[in-house]
Design an enzyme around this catalytic site. Sequence first.
Site, mmCIF file in Angstrom:
data_model
loop_
_atom_site.group_PDB
_atom_site.id
_atom_site.type_symbol
_atom_site.label_atom_id
_atom_site.label_comp_id
_atom_site.label_asym_id
_atom_site.label_seq_id
_atom_site.Cartn_x
_atom_site.Cartn_y
_atom_site.Cartn_z
ATOM 1 N N LYS A 115 110.681 42.502 22.684
ATOM 2 C CA LYS A 115 110.474 43.932 22.948
ATOM 3 C C LYS A 115 111.394 44.783 22.086
ATOM 4 O O LYS A 115 111.031 45.886 21.686
ATOM 5 C CB LYS A 115 110.659 44.252 24.433
ATOM 6 C CG LYS A 115 109.478 43.803 25.260
ATOM 7 C CD LYS A 115 109.286 44.654 26.499
ATOM 8 C CE LYS A 115 107.990 44.271 27.205
ATOM 9 N NZ LYS A 115 107.897 44.781 28.557
ATOM 10 N N LYS A 197 100.299 35.652 23.051
ATOM 11 C CA LYS A 197 99.862 35.960 24.422
ATOM 12 C C LYS A 197 98.928 37.179 24.462
ATOM 13 O O LYS A 197 99.156 38.134 23.722
ATOM 14 C CB LYS A 197 101.133 36.255 25.241
ATOM 15 C CG LYS A 197 100.916 36.514 26.696
ATOM 16 C CD LYS A 197 102.214 36.897 27.393
ATOM 17 C CE LYS A 197 102.489 38.392 27.330
ATOM 18 N NZ LYS A 197 103.492 38.866 28.303
ATOM 19 N N LYS A 200 98.901 43.525 27.523
ATOM 20 C CA LYS A 200 98.320 44.849 27.745
ATOM 21 C C LYS A 200 98.791 45.859 26.712
ATOM 22 O O LYS A 200 98.188 46.904 26.538
ATOM 23 C CB LYS A 200 98.537 45.344 29.179
ATOM 24 C CG LYS A 200 99.918 45.218 29.786
ATOM 25 C CD LYS A 200 99.958 45.890 31.169
ATOM 26 C CE LYS A 200 100.553 45.103 32.307
ATOM 27 N NZ LYS A 200 101.962 44.769 32.272
#
Length: 332
Positions: A115, A197, A200
């Site tokens: 992130k 992965k 969203k």
Amino acid sequence: MLGDKKVVFSGVQPSGNLTIGNYLGAIKNFGAFSEEYKCFYCVVDLHAITVRQVPADLRRRTYETLALYIACGLDPEKNTLFVQSHVPAHAELSWLLNCYTMFGELSRMTQFKDKSAKHADNINAGLFTYPVLMAADILLYQTDLVPVGVDQKQHLELARDIAGRFNQAYSPTFVVPEGYIAPTGMKIMSLANPESKMSKSDVNQNAVVYILDPKDAILKKFKSAVTDSDTAVRYAPAEKPGVSNLMTIYRCFTGKDYDAIEKEFEGRGYGDFKLACGEACADALAPVQSEYARLMADKAYLEEVMKKGAEEANYCARKTLSKVKKKIGFVI
Ligand code: TYM
């Protein structure tokens, strides 16, 4: 343990439209625990702000996530469904546990590394201490079992370490939780890049199937899914990651095992297989989508559920928090 029941806790961030990864890896599996366990399912809005959110979107998605929990089969009479920021003990325990968590441990978290690479302009302290808040979520309820997708395994290990450390420093205070990673659906991969992965926050809309996607969009996305230059529908994750991911999705939606899927599509090629995946996915999601639409039209009901959930959660969370404060030596 709460009373005579073991406890299940899990959470989903209202940080974007939920995907079939969230559904198959987590939410779809939650309902199975309701009879045997005391279940807490949380909309973790405090976690969501580690990345900038548009306020109106965050508010709407909080309702949406709660509605999806219910639409996916979580009965608010049998499960405590609540919003994290409605229970102040989460933030409070998180601070306390920060003081029992090492800088080095947090630095090793792969999600933090990912992130911070993605949001280089906003590597805030919350992003770094996020796993401590997650530990607080879990430990507040004396949780025995945490159903999550495989991407949350490292955070769960840390929660266990923090619980063990605190118990050792004082006396047994927290249950040390176990993870429950569903055998299928533990990691649904992107349709465009099966090495990563399904997320969203992916900017490529074709990579991600959302729970609320209409049927035509679902069919289109599966049709454009990346496969390989072979033609055989065969489960071989290392060699054929795209096809294997589609087989996992098909398996989750139909209950058929990999052998049966291989037989079903023998000699038929990828076109047929992708269409069948899209159909199975759209058919399975249709009832969820219609229930979701019904619930979103009834905000008053969702607010009632939130309120009742927060009361139940507050009651349990406060008990653990005051136990923790006493052990630390605060005057309470
Ligand atoms: P979040 O919101 O990213 O995802 C919610 C749940 O969905 C699972 N998941 C997946 N499973 C399989 N394949 C995928 N592609 C996929 N993408 C997401 C996640 O593993 C998760 O179970 N930190 C958590 C939220 C959280 C939490 C908690 C979870 C906060 N506190 C306490 C459990 C217990 C998160 O970001 O999940």
